[in-house]
Structure formats: structure tokens, C-alpha cells
Design a protein around this motif. Structure first.
Motif, PDB file in Angstrom:
ATOM      1  N   GLY A 124       0.813  -1.220   0.000  1.00 59.97           N
ATOM      2  CA  GLY A 124       0.000   0.000   0.000  1.00 59.97           C
ATOM      3  C   GLY A 124       0.842   1.265   0.000  1.00 59.97           C
ATOM      4  N   ILE A 125       1.909   1.278   0.805  1.00 60.41           N
ATOM      5  CA  ILE A 125       2.787   2.445   0.850  1.00 60.41           C
ATOM      6  C   ILE A 125       3.517   2.617  -0.478  1.00 60.41           C
ATOM      7  N   ALA A 126       3.979   1.514  -1.066  1.00 64.47           N
ATOM      8  CA  ALA A 126       4.681   1.593  -2.351  1.00 64.47           C
ATOM      9  C   ALA A 126       3.756   2.126  -3.448  1.00 64.47           C
ATOM     10  N   THR A 186       3.069   5.838  -2.904  1.00 64.72           N
ATOM     11  CA  THR A 186       4.208   6.670  -3.301  1.00 64.72           C
ATOM     12  C   THR A 186       4.243   6.883  -4.801  1.00 64.72           C
ATOM     13  N   VAL A 187       4.051   5.820  -5.554  1.00 67.81           N
ATOM     14  CA  VAL A 187       4.045   5.939  -7.011  1.00 67.81           C
ATOM     15  C   VAL A 187       2.889   6.821  -7.472  1.00 67.81           C
ATOM     16  N   ALA A 188       1.726   6.678  -6.845  1.00 65.73           N
ATOM     17  CA  ALA A 188       0.578   7.495  -7.218  1.00 65.73           C
ATOM     18  C   ALA A 188       0.822   8.969  -6.929  1.00 65.73           C
ATOM     19  N   VAL A 189       1.424   9.268  -5.782  1.00 65.53           N
ATOM     20  CA  VAL A 189       1.717  10.665  -5.439  1.00 65.53           C
ATOM     21  C   VAL A 189       2.743  11.251  -6.410  1.00 65.53           C
ATOM     22  N   LEU A 190       3.791  10.494  -6.716  1.00 61.53           N
ATOM     23  CA  LEU A 190       4.779  10.981  -7.686  1.00 61.53           C
ATOM     24  C   LEU A 190       4.146  11.214  -9.054  1.00 61.53           C
ATOM     25  N   ALA A 191       3.270  10.329  -9.492  1.00 62.99           N
ATOM     26  CA  ALA A 191       2.594  10.502 -10.773  1.00 62.99           C
ATOM     27  C   ALA A 191       1.688  11.724 -10.760  1.00 62.99           C
ATOM     28  N   ALA A 192       0.976  11.933  -9.651  1.00 62.79           N
ATOM     29  CA  ALA A 192       0.096  13.100  -9.549  1.00 62.79           C
ATOM     30  C   ALA A 192       0.891  14.398  -9.576  1.00 62.79           C
ATOM     31  N   ILE A 193       2.010  14.425  -8.857  1.00 65.09           N
ATOM     32  CA  ILE A 193       2.846  15.626  -8.847  1.00 65.09           C
ATOM     33  C   ILE A 193       3.424  15.880 -10.228  1.00 65.09           C
ATOM     34  N   ALA A 194       3.868  14.826 -10.898  1.00 65.97           N
ATOM     35  CA  ALA A 194       4.419  14.985 -12.237  1.00 65.97           C
ATOM     36  C   ALA A 194       3.359  15.481 -13.212  1.00 65.97           C
ATOM     37  N   THR A 195       2.128  15.034 -13.035  1.00 67.11           N
ATOM     38  CA  THR A 195       1.041  15.473 -13.914  1.00 67.11           C
ATOM     39  C   THR A 195       0.709  16.937 -13.673  1.00 67.11           C
ATOM     40  N   VAL A 196       0.613  17.341 -12.423  1.00 71.97           N
ATOM     41  CA  VAL A 196       0.253  18.716 -12.088  1.00 71.97           C
ATOM     42  C   VAL A 196       1.354  19.686 -12.494  1.00 71.97           C
ATOM     43  N   ARG A 197       2.591  19.301 -12.245  1.00 64.76           N
ATOM     44  CA  ARG A 197       3.702  20.198 -12.551  1.00 64.76           C
ATOM     45  C   ARG A 197       4.178  20.065 -13.991  1.00 64.76           C
ATOM     46  N   GLY A 198       3.533  19.251 -14.783  1.00 61.70           N
ATOM     47  CA  GLY A 198       3.900  19.115 -16.182  1.00 61.70           C
ATOM     48  C   GLY A 198       5.219  18.392 -16.383  1.00 61.70           C
ATOM     49  N   GLY A 199       5.517  17.445 -15.535  1.00 58.93           N
ATOM     50  CA  GLY A 199       6.747  16.675 -15.670  1.00 58.93           C
ATOM     51  C   GLY A 199       7.979  17.444 -15.244  1.00 58.93           C
ATOM     52  N   ALA A 200       7.822  18.425 -14.355  1.00 64.11           N
ATOM     53  CA  ALA A 200       8.943  19.271 -13.951  1.00 64.11           C
ATOM     54  C   ALA A 200       9.811  18.628 -12.870  1.00 64.11           C
ATOM     55  N   LEU A 201       9.481  17.418 -12.463  1.00 64.65           N
ATOM     56  CA  LEU A 201      10.314  16.739 -11.483  1.00 64.65           C
ATOM     57  C   LEU A 201      11.622  16.309 -12.139  1.00 64.65           C
ATOM     58  N   THR A 202      12.706  16.500 -11.439  1.00 60.67           N
ATOM     59  CA  THR A 202      13.986  16.060 -11.978  1.00 60.67           C
ATOM     60  C   THR A 202      14.233  14.611 -11.599  1.00 60.67           C
ATOM     61  N   LEU A 206      12.336   7.560  -4.374  1.00 54.95           N
ATOM     62  CA  LEU A 206      12.264   6.118  -4.577  1.00 54.95           C
ATOM     63  C   LEU A 206      13.321   5.375  -3.755  1.00 54.95           C
ATOM     64  N   ALA A 207      14.484   5.972  -3.566  1.00 58.80           N
ATOM     65  CA  ALA A 207      15.511   5.349  -2.723  1.00 58.80           C
ATOM     66  C   ALA A 207      15.049   5.285  -1.273  1.00 58.80           C
ATOM     67  N   ALA A 208      14.438   6.359  -0.802  1.00 65.11           N
ATOM     68  CA  ALA A 208      13.921   6.369   0.571  1.00 65.11           C
ATOM     69  C   ALA A 208      12.827   5.308   0.740  1.00 65.11           C
ATOM     70  N   VAL A 209      11.953   5.190  -0.247  1.00 68.14           N
ATOM     71  CA  VAL A 209      10.885   4.191  -0.163  1.00 68.14           C
ATOM     72  C   VAL A 209      11.466   2.779  -0.256  1.00 68.14           C
ATOM     73  N   ALA A 210      12.500   2.586  -1.054  1.00 67.30           N
ATOM     74  CA  ALA A 210      13.130   1.268  -1.154  1.00 67.30           C
ATOM     75  C   ALA A 210      13.765   0.872   0.177  1.00 67.30           C
TER      76      ALA A 210
END
Length: 75
Positions: free
Chosen positions: A20-22, A25-41, A49-53
Motif C-alpha cells: 500500500g505504501i509503495a 508513493t508511485v501514485a503521489v509521484l505521478a500526480a505531482i508529475a502530472t500537475v507540474r507538467g513533468g517538472a520533477l527532476t 524512490l531510494a527512501a521508499v526502497a
């Protein structure tokens, strides 16, 4: 009858908590990438992802230790 509960970050009890946590995390990263237009580096995504791993490895170890200590599974 069991009620649904949110995944636990501090005390994971089952692999559903880890999964569930994994997924969250992926869903939150995808949502942020969608809202910011892929501005995540790549560095930001890699750091999260390293912290979650690391957390996942710790959580799986904790779930397995708890299962090994469970008296229901003792011979």
C-alpha cells in the motif's frame, strides 16, 4: 468481520501495508508529475524512490520477524 484500515508506516503488520505504501508513493509521484507538467527532476524522483526502497526493506524484515515470532506458526 474485519474493518478496513490504512497502511501503517511505523508498524507494518502485513505485506499489504508494504504494498500500500509503495503504491501510494508511485501514485503521489505521478500526480505531482502530472500537475507540474513533468517538472520533477530525475534526482528528486530517485531520492524519493531510494527512501521508499530503504523503508520497504526495513518493513519486509519487520513483517517477517513478526511472523517468525508469532506463536500460531510454532510447532
Amino acid at each position: 468481520m474485519r474493518t478496513a484500515r490504512f497502511p501503517s508506516v511505523r508498524t507494518p503488520r502485513t505485506f499489504y501495508d508494504v504494498f500500500g505504501i509503495a503504491v501510494l508513493t508511485v501514485a503521489v509521484l505521478a500526480a505531482i508529475a502530472t500537475v507540474r507538467g513533468g517538472a520533477l527532476t530525475g534526482v528528486e524522483v530517485a531520492a524519493v524512490l531510494a527512501a521508499v526502497a530503504l523503508w520497504t526493506a526495513w518493513a519486509v524484515q519487520r513483517v517477517l520477524e513478526r511472523a517468525a515470532d508469532d506463536e500460531r506458526w510454532s510447532p
